[in-house]
Scaffold this active site. Structure first.
Site, PDB file in Angstrom:
ATOM      1  N   ASN A   9     -32.414  20.649  -0.782  1.00  0.00           N
ATOM      2  CA  ASN A   9     -32.045  21.833  -1.454  1.00  0.00           C
ATOM      3  C   ASN A   9     -31.675  21.249  -2.955  1.00  0.00           C
ATOM      4  OD1 ASN A   9     -30.407  23.671  -2.269  1.00  0.00           O
ATOM      5  ND2 ASN A   9     -28.684  23.362  -1.051  1.00  0.00           N
ATOM      6  N   TRP A  10     -32.519  21.725  -3.824  1.00  0.00           N
ATOM      7  CA  TRP A  10     -32.379  21.497  -5.138  1.00  0.00           C
ATOM      8  C   TRP A  10     -30.933  22.063  -5.852  1.00  0.00           C
ATOM      9  CZ3 TRP A  10     -37.674  20.712  -8.176  1.00  0.00           C
ATOM     10  CH2 TRP A  10     -38.181  19.797  -7.607  1.00  0.00           C
ATOM     11  N   LYS A  11     -30.295  23.022  -5.221  1.00  0.00           N
ATOM     12  CA  LYS A  11     -29.261  23.577  -5.825  1.00  0.00           C
ATOM     13  C   LYS A  11     -29.727  24.487  -7.177  1.00  0.00           C
ATOM     14  CE  LYS A  11     -26.319  21.168  -2.715  1.00  0.00           C
ATOM     15  NZ  LYS A  11     -24.873  20.506  -2.436  1.00  0.00           N
ATOM     16  N   HIS A  93     -25.178  28.439   3.002  1.00  0.00           N
ATOM     17  CA  HIS A  93     -24.529  27.404   2.441  1.00  0.00           C
ATOM     18  C   HIS A  93     -23.226  27.291   1.869  1.00  0.00           C
ATOM     19  CE1 HIS A  93     -24.322  23.736   0.147  1.00  0.00           C
ATOM     20  NE2 HIS A  93     -25.218  23.318   0.561  1.00  0.00           N
ATOM     21  N   GLU A  95     -21.449  26.437  -0.493  1.00  0.00           N
ATOM     22  CA  GLU A  95     -21.495  26.894  -1.983  1.00  0.00           C
ATOM     23  C   GLU A  95     -21.689  28.238  -2.081  1.00  0.00           C
ATOM     24  OE1 GLU A  95     -22.761  22.427  -3.251  1.00  0.00           O
ATOM     25  OE2 GLU A  95     -24.206  24.234  -3.410  1.00  0.00           O
ATOM     26  N   GLU A 163     -23.130  21.028   7.926  1.00  0.00           N
ATOM     27  CA  GLU A 163     -22.542  20.683   6.763  1.00  0.00           C
ATOM     28  C   GLU A 163     -21.001  20.560   6.491  1.00  0.00           C
ATOM     29  OE1 GLU A 163     -26.103  20.044   3.663  1.00  0.00           O
ATOM     30  OE2 GLU A 163     -24.930  22.032   3.352  1.00  0.00           O
ATOM     31  N   GLY A 169     -21.708  15.924  -1.367  1.00  0.00           N
ATOM     32  CA  GLY A 169     -21.776  15.597  -2.814  1.00  0.00           C
ATOM     33  C   GLY A 169     -20.453  14.495  -2.858  1.00  0.00           C
ATOM     34  N   SER A 209     -23.891  14.048   2.000  1.00  0.00           N
ATOM     35  CA  SER A 209     -24.028  12.608   1.445  1.00  0.00           C
ATOM     36  C   SER A 209     -24.850  11.976   2.225  1.00  0.00           C
ATOM     37  CB  SER A 209     -22.447  12.210   1.536  1.00  0.00           C
ATOM     38  OG  SER A 209     -21.741  12.953   0.456  1.00  0.00           O
ATOM     39  N   GLY A 230     -29.048  17.246  -0.376  1.00  0.00           N
ATOM     40  CA  GLY A 230     -28.818  17.827  -1.844  1.00  0.00           C
ATOM     41  C   GLY A 230     -29.586  16.707  -2.975  1.00  0.00           C
ATOM     42  N   GLY A 231     -28.433  16.111  -3.496  1.00  0.00           N
ATOM     43  CA  GLY A 231     -28.816  15.463  -4.718  1.00  0.00           C
ATOM     44  C   GLY A 231     -29.850  14.433  -4.358  1.00  0.00           C
TER      45      GLY A 231
END
Length: 250
Positions: A9-11, A93, A95, A163, A169, A209, A230-231
């Site tokens: 997921n590049w967000k 998600h 967010e 999640e 993160g 994470s 994610g990251g």
């Protein structure tokens, strides 16, 4: 057997220049032993799908509207994602739930529309730190599963991603026992609602994470069929380590 899945997921990250990471990823995994997915921002979905072509890397969206079309400025429908070349979409998600006030019912409507359009849905569930500390985790997850997942779900079109909000993160992750407890709980709830066929064929991902250094131990946990990353999915060099750990567990 459930085919394992590594989803990135590049967000709200990525410009056209970053699409070279897709080439690096498919070059590193020309014949992966697991399914691979990248969900870039909506502006890159079409270009990403065109660049990947027939290579074994699914492109997905990060959200969709429950309506097929209409006066919804700024929104993207499931049909639009399909038209752009997407095969999947992330829904619910934390967010989106927090930043946009998305309810379980809205996520259910979006997922129903996505399924009708032919998309795989990655539906996210997870508890806050306060809920975890109050020992409410399973109650929260159970409620999200019941209200967010539509009745037209199958093992082919549904993926559930656990999640924990407090682990996204932050570098913090639940213990392996805690991850296993939630994933076993999700599996049991899906089997009870949809029957053994759907319940046992639906893939369950862990997210929060996940890194190359901790991926192998997470993938060894009961009912963990992959990861929503994610990251660490923004750069092929980082994501490759996670994919390799998942392939080793397959």
């Amino acid at each position: 057997m459930r085919r394992k899945l590594a989803a990135g997921n590049w967000k709200m990250n990525g410009l056209s220049a970053q699409l070279d990471q897709l080439d690096a990823l498919t070059a590193a995994h020309p014949d992966p032993a697991v399914d691979l997915m990248i969900c870039p921002p909506a502006t890159l979905v079409g270009a990403a799908a065109a660049q990947v072509g027939n290579k074994p890397l699914m492109i997905g969206g990060q959200d969709c509207h429950p309506a097929a079309s209409g006066a919804h400025t700024g929104d993207v429908s499931a049909e639009m994602l399909v038209d752009a070349g997407a095969k999947a979409v992330i829904l619910g998600h934390s967010e989106r739930r927090e930043d946009h006030g998305e309810s379980d019912e809205l996520i259910r409507q979006k997922a129903r529309a996505a399924h009708e359009a032919g998309l795989i849905t990655v539906i996210c569930v997870g508890e806050s730190l306060e809920q975890r500390e109050a020992s409410n985790t399973l109650d929260i997850i159970g409620g999200q599963l019941a209200a967010s997942i539509p009745d037209n779900s199958t093992g082919a079109n549904l993926v559930v991603a656990y999640e924990p909000i407090w682990a996204i993160g932050t570098g913090k992750i639940p213990t392996l026992d805690q991850i296993g407890e939630v994933h076993d709980f999700i599996r049991a709830r899906l089997e009870r609602r949809f029957g053994a066929g759907v319940g046992r064929s639906t893939r369950l991902l862990y997210g929060g994470s996940v890194k190359p250094g901790n991926a192998a131990e997470i993938f060894a946990v009961s009912n963990v069929d992959g990861a929503l990353v994610g990251g660490a999915s923004l750069k092929a060099a980082d994501f490759t380590g996670i994919i390799a750990a998942l392939e080793a567990s397959a």
